[in-house]
Each structure stands twice: as C-alpha cells, then as structure tokens.
Design a protein around this motif. Structure first.
Motif, PDB file in Angstrom:
ATOM      1  N   SER A  49     -13.987  -3.610  -4.436  1.00  0.00           N
ATOM      2  CA  SER A  49     -12.574  -3.344  -4.663  1.00  0.00           C
ATOM      3  C   SER A  49     -11.825  -4.653  -4.797  1.00  0.00           C
ATOM      4  O   SER A  49     -12.224  -5.669  -4.219  1.00  0.00           O
ATOM      5  CB  SER A  49     -11.996  -2.520  -3.501  1.00  0.00           C
ATOM      6  N   CYS A  50     -10.732  -4.596  -5.529  1.00  0.00           N
ATOM      7  CA  CYS A  50      -9.926  -5.798  -5.773  1.00  0.00           C
ATOM      8  C   CYS A  50      -8.455  -5.428  -5.686  1.00  0.00           C
ATOM      9  O   CYS A  50      -8.045  -4.365  -6.165  1.00  0.00           O
ATOM     10  CB  CYS A  50     -10.252  -6.363  -7.154  1.00  0.00           C
ATOM     11  N   ASN A  59      -8.271  -2.047  -7.913  1.00  0.00           N
ATOM     12  CA  ASN A  59      -9.412  -1.529  -8.660  1.00  0.00           C
ATOM     13  C   ASN A  59     -10.548  -1.218  -7.700  1.00  0.00           C
ATOM     14  O   ASN A  59     -10.674  -1.858  -6.638  1.00  0.00           O
ATOM     15  CB  ASN A  59      -9.880  -2.549  -9.698  1.00  0.00           C
ATOM     16  N   TYR A  60     -11.367  -0.245  -8.102  1.00  0.00           N
ATOM     17  CA  TYR A  60     -12.476   0.191  -7.260  1.00  0.00           C
ATOM     18  C   TYR A  60     -13.720   0.397  -8.101  1.00  0.00           C
ATOM     19  O   TYR A  60     -13.649   0.843  -9.244  1.00  0.00           O
ATOM     20  CB  TYR A  60     -12.119   1.506  -6.565  1.00  0.00           C
ATOM     21  N   ALA A  61     -14.853   0.082  -7.499  1.00  0.00           N
ATOM     22  CA  ALA A  61     -16.117   0.437  -8.124  1.00  0.00           C
ATOM     23  C   ALA A  61     -16.214   1.956  -8.197  1.00  0.00           C
ATOM     24  O   ALA A  61     -15.682   2.664  -7.328  1.00  0.00           O
ATOM     25  CB  ALA A  61     -17.276  -0.131  -7.311  1.00  0.00           C
ATOM     26  N   ASP A  62     -16.876   2.458  -9.206  1.00  0.00           N
ATOM     27  CA  ASP A  62     -16.988   3.912  -9.378  1.00  0.00           C
ATOM     28  C   ASP A  62     -17.585   4.574  -8.153  1.00  0.00           C
ATOM     29  O   ASP A  62     -17.215   5.700  -7.804  1.00  0.00           O
ATOM     30  CB  ASP A  62     -17.838   4.225 -10.608  1.00  0.00           C
ATOM     31  N   LYS A  65     -14.616   5.074  -5.563  1.00  0.00           N
ATOM     32  CA  LYS A  65     -13.326   5.619  -5.967  1.00  0.00           C
ATOM     33  C   LYS A  65     -13.042   6.935  -5.267  1.00  0.00           C
ATOM     34  O   LYS A  65     -13.912   7.795  -5.154  1.00  0.00           O
ATOM     35  CB  LYS A  65     -13.296   5.832  -7.483  1.00  0.00           C
ATOM     36  N   CYS A 101     -11.642 -12.114  -7.859  1.00  0.00           N
ATOM     37  CA  CYS A 101     -11.659 -10.939  -8.719  1.00  0.00           C
ATOM     38  C   CYS A 101     -10.383 -10.907  -9.534  1.00  0.00           C
ATOM     39  O   CYS A 101      -9.378 -11.535  -9.197  1.00  0.00           O
ATOM     40  CB  CYS A 101     -11.794  -9.661  -7.889  1.00  0.00           C
ATOM     41  N   THR A 104     -11.215  -5.513 -12.967  1.00  0.00           N
ATOM     42  CA  THR A 104     -12.560  -5.005 -12.709  1.00  0.00           C
ATOM     43  C   THR A 104     -13.619  -6.109 -12.727  1.00  0.00           C
ATOM     44  O   THR A 104     -14.809  -5.817 -12.659  1.00  0.00           O
ATOM     45  CB  THR A 104     -12.934  -3.944 -13.751  1.00  0.00           C
ATOM     46  N   ASN A 105     -13.185  -7.341 -12.825  1.00  0.00           N
ATOM     47  CA  ASN A 105     -14.115  -8.470 -12.863  1.00  0.00           C
ATOM     48  C   ASN A 105     -14.218  -9.119 -11.492  1.00  0.00           C
ATOM     49  O   ASN A 105     -13.204  -9.449 -10.878  1.00  0.00           O
ATOM     50  CB  ASN A 105     -13.649  -9.512 -13.882  1.00  0.00           C
ATOM     51  N   TYR A 106     -15.436  -9.321 -11.036  1.00  0.00           N
ATOM     52  CA  TYR A 106     -15.694  -9.919  -9.735  1.00  0.00           C
ATOM     53  C   TYR A 106     -16.548 -11.170  -9.922  1.00  0.00           C
ATOM     54  O   TYR A 106     -17.455 -11.190 -10.758  1.00  0.00           O
ATOM     55  CB  TYR A 106     -16.420  -8.934  -8.813  1.00  0.00           C
TER      56      TYR A 106
END
Length: 124
Positions: A49-50, A59-62, A65, A101, A104-106
């Motif tokens: 998450s960011c 934002n969250y990883a699928d 979520k 992050c 969606t970029n980490y």
C-alpha cells in the motif's frame, strides 16, 4: 539519524485484525509518500500500500484491497496500516519506507533505508 520503526505485528487468527504503525524519527514524514511492503518466507519483498504526502491518494495491491487501509497522522509523524479480515497468505514481515512509492509503483526507499520490520503471522 533517519529512521522508520515498524510495530504492531503479532499472531492473529484468520479473520482477525491488526494495526501496524510506522513511526519516523530524525525527520518528518510530511513531505514524503510512504509505502508498506511485505516479505513472505522465500519470496521477494512486494509493495502492499502507498499513501501520498498529502494523504489524499492511496493505493493498494489487489491482494489486500477492501481489507487493508493506510492512513497517516501528521501530528504523530506516523503512518498506519489497518489490516482486517486477515488471511494466512498475509503472513509476512511488514516494512514501511519513506519516498518508496508513487501511486502503484513501489521501489527501494530514497530516504533512509529498510527497517527491521514487524512480523505478522496469521494462523489458527
């Protein structure tokens, strides 16, 4: 010394909840996006998450979520990760990182370095 310290992990049953904290010392987090990452045994570290510097964009990883919520408290210089409906596959060491992050970029932290993380174990 720039440092982020993660806390709040533990052992929880499936379906349970935990709240992780990421506290900064030596600098203020206000100007930076902050990301939560996790690393399961034998796997690479991945972004979970960011939250933007303003807190207005998250934002969250699928995979998380609808179950995890990231937030930040500017007065406490801390970022949180509320984790609900935990599953066994959430078991991992969780890390936070500043300026690591964007949307969606980490990526590896541009400020400071990785902390020691906090262990989350989801098991009956």
């Amino acid at each position: 010394q720039l440092q982020l310290v993660e806390s709040g992990g533990g052992l929880v049953q499936p379906g349970g909840s935990l709240r992780l904290s990421c506290a900064a010392s030596g600098f203020t987090l206000d100007r930076y996006a902050v990301g939560w990452f996790r690393q399961a045994p034998g796997k690479e570290r991945v972004g979970v998450s960011c939250i933007s510097s303003s807190g207005g964009r998250t934002n969250y990883a699928d995979s998380v979520k609808g179950r995890f919520t990231i937030s930040r408290d500017y007065a406490k210089n801390t970022v949180y990760l509320q984790m609900n409906s935990l599953k066994s596959e959430d078991t991992a060491v969780y890390y936070c990182a500043a300026d690591a992050c964007s949307g969606t970029n980490y990526y590896s932290p541009r400020l400071g370095s990785w902390g020691q993380g906090t262990q989350v174990t989801v098991s009956p």
